[in-house]
Write a protein that holds these residues in place. Structure first.
Motif, PDB file in Angstrom:
ATOM      1  N   PHE A  87     -65.433  56.298  24.018  1.00 43.60           N
ATOM      2  CA  PHE A  87     -65.726  57.613  24.574  1.00 43.60           C
ATOM      3  C   PHE A  87     -64.655  58.085  25.550  1.00 43.60           C
ATOM      4  O   PHE A  87     -64.317  59.267  25.583  1.00 43.60           O
ATOM      5  CB  PHE A  87     -67.100  57.628  25.241  1.00 43.60           C
ATOM      6  CG  PHE A  87     -68.221  57.764  24.262  1.00 43.60           C
ATOM      7  CD1 PHE A  87     -68.422  58.958  23.583  1.00 43.60           C
ATOM      8  CD2 PHE A  87     -69.054  56.706  23.999  1.00 43.60           C
ATOM      9  CE1 PHE A  87     -69.445  59.090  22.667  1.00 43.60           C
ATOM     10  CE2 PHE A  87     -70.077  56.823  23.082  1.00 43.60           C
ATOM     11  CZ  PHE A  87     -70.276  58.023  22.412  1.00 43.60           C
ATOM     12  N   CYS A  88     -64.117  57.182  26.351  1.00 47.68           N
ATOM     13  CA  CYS A  88     -63.078  57.590  27.301  1.00 47.68           C
ATOM     14  C   CYS A  88     -61.808  58.033  26.581  1.00 47.68           C
ATOM     15  O   CYS A  88     -61.144  58.973  27.030  1.00 47.68           O
ATOM     16  CB  CYS A  88     -62.761  56.453  28.269  1.00 47.68           C
ATOM     17  SG  CYS A  88     -63.989  56.219  29.548  1.00 47.68           S
ATOM     18  N   ILE A  89     -61.490  57.380  25.492  1.00 53.15           N
ATOM     19  CA  ILE A  89     -60.267  57.733  24.773  1.00 53.15           C
ATOM     20  C   ILE A  89     -60.489  58.943  23.880  1.00 53.15           C
ATOM     21  O   ILE A  89     -59.744  59.923  23.934  1.00 53.15           O
ATOM     22  CB  ILE A  89     -59.753  56.529  23.961  1.00 53.15           C
ATOM     23  CG1 ILE A  89     -59.261  55.443  24.903  1.00 53.15           C
ATOM     24  CG2 ILE A  89     -58.644  56.951  23.016  1.00 53.15           C
ATOM     25  CD1 ILE A  89     -58.945  54.133  24.236  1.00 53.15           C
ATOM     26  N   MET A  90     -61.519  58.904  23.046  1.00 54.31           N
ATOM     27  CA  MET A  90     -61.693  59.935  22.020  1.00 54.31           C
ATOM     28  C   MET A  90     -62.332  61.227  22.522  1.00 54.31           C
ATOM     29  O   MET A  90     -62.037  62.291  21.993  1.00 54.31           O
ATOM     30  CB  MET A  90     -62.535  59.383  20.870  1.00 54.31           C
ATOM     31  CG  MET A  90     -61.834  58.300  20.127  1.00 54.31           C
ATOM     32  SD  MET A  90     -60.279  58.875  19.479  1.00 54.31           S
ATOM     33  CE  MET A  90     -59.906  57.636  18.321  1.00 54.31           C
ATOM     34  N   VAL A  99     -53.256  66.583  33.460  1.00 50.96           N
ATOM     35  CA  VAL A  99     -53.335  65.612  34.563  1.00 50.96           C
ATOM     36  C   VAL A  99     -54.644  64.826  34.480  1.00 50.96           C
ATOM     37  O   VAL A  99     -54.660  63.607  34.645  1.00 50.96           O
ATOM     38  CB  VAL A  99     -53.199  66.334  35.918  1.00 50.96           C
ATOM     39  CG1 VAL A  99     -53.508  65.396  37.066  1.00 50.96           C
ATOM     40  CG2 VAL A  99     -51.816  66.919  36.071  1.00 50.96           C
ATOM     41  N   PHE A 100     -55.735  65.528  34.196  1.00 46.96           N
ATOM     42  CA  PHE A 100     -57.028  64.852  34.064  1.00 46.96           C
ATOM     43  C   PHE A 100     -57.015  63.867  32.898  1.00 46.96           C
ATOM     44  O   PHE A 100     -57.547  62.753  33.002  1.00 46.96           O
ATOM     45  CB  PHE A 100     -58.142  65.887  33.885  1.00 46.96           C
ATOM     46  CG  PHE A 100     -59.506  65.294  33.804  1.00 46.96           C
ATOM     47  CD1 PHE A 100     -60.095  64.694  34.901  1.00 46.96           C
ATOM     48  CD2 PHE A 100     -60.201  65.321  32.612  1.00 46.96           C
ATOM     49  CE1 PHE A 100     -61.355  64.144  34.817  1.00 46.96           C
ATOM     50  CE2 PHE A 100     -61.460  64.765  32.517  1.00 46.96           C
ATOM     51  CZ  PHE A 100     -62.040  64.182  33.623  1.00 46.96           C
ATOM     52  N   GLY A 101     -56.408  64.237  31.788  1.00 46.02           N
ATOM     53  CA  GLY A 101     -56.320  63.342  30.635  1.00 46.02           C
ATOM     54  C   GLY A 101     -55.503  62.102  30.934  1.00 46.02           C
ATOM     55  O   GLY A 101     -55.849  60.996  30.507  1.00 46.02           O
ATOM     56  N   PHE A 142     -55.053  56.414  31.516  1.00 44.52           N
ATOM     57  CA  PHE A 142     -54.211  55.334  32.035  1.00 44.52           C
ATOM     58  C   PHE A 142     -54.720  54.681  33.315  1.00 44.52           C
ATOM     59  O   PHE A 142     -54.209  53.630  33.708  1.00 44.52           O
ATOM     60  CB  PHE A 142     -52.794  55.847  32.258  1.00 44.52           C
ATOM     61  CG  PHE A 142     -52.136  56.296  30.987  1.00 44.52           C
ATOM     62  CD1 PHE A 142     -51.861  55.389  29.982  1.00 44.52           C
ATOM     63  CD2 PHE A 142     -51.834  57.628  30.775  1.00 44.52           C
ATOM     64  CE1 PHE A 142     -51.271  55.792  28.803  1.00 44.52           C
ATOM     65  CE2 PHE A 142     -51.237  58.049  29.606  1.00 44.52           C
ATOM     66  CZ  PHE A 142     -50.952  57.128  28.607  1.00 44.52           C
ATOM     67  N   ILE A 143     -55.713  55.277  33.966  1.00 45.98           N
ATOM     68  CA  ILE A 143     -56.226  54.685  35.200  1.00 45.98           C
ATOM     69  C   ILE A 143     -57.688  54.283  35.058  1.00 45.98           C
ATOM     70  O   ILE A 143     -58.045  53.123  35.269  1.00 45.98           O
ATOM     71  CB  ILE A 143     -56.035  55.643  36.397  1.00 45.98           C
ATOM     72  CG1 ILE A 143     -54.545  55.874  36.633  1.00 45.98           C
ATOM     73  CG2 ILE A 143     -56.694  55.085  37.652  1.00 45.98           C
ATOM     74  CD1 ILE A 143     -54.217  56.926  37.651  1.00 45.98           C
TER      75      ILE A 143
END
Length: 75
Positions: A22-25, A41-43, A48-49
């Protein structure tokens, strides 16, 4: 009680896989295609964090619970 802890460890591992998906897709990659700088920036922050922190935390906790590190009689 130890069986419940191991079952919750398996659930945490499954939650880490679901959180990664879910975080990636759904949260990270669609923000790159919007074209706005705020979304970019949000993406980046999500991908990555936050995603590695969430997934690794859940997976490590699940791994230790599944192996019995939190059992009462383990000394």
């Amino acid at each position: 009680m130890n069986f419940i802890k191991r079952l919750l460890g398996l659930i945490c591992i499954l939650l880490s896989v679901a959180a990664a998906y879910f975080c990636i897709m759904h949260f990270g990659l669609p923000k790159f295609n919007s074209g706005k700088q705020d979304d970019l920036v949000f993406g980046i922050i999500i991908l990555f964090i936050l995603t590695p922190l969430i997934v690794s935390g859940l997976a490590i906790f699940g791994y230790f619970a599944l192996n019995g590190e939190y059992d009462k009689n383990k000394m």
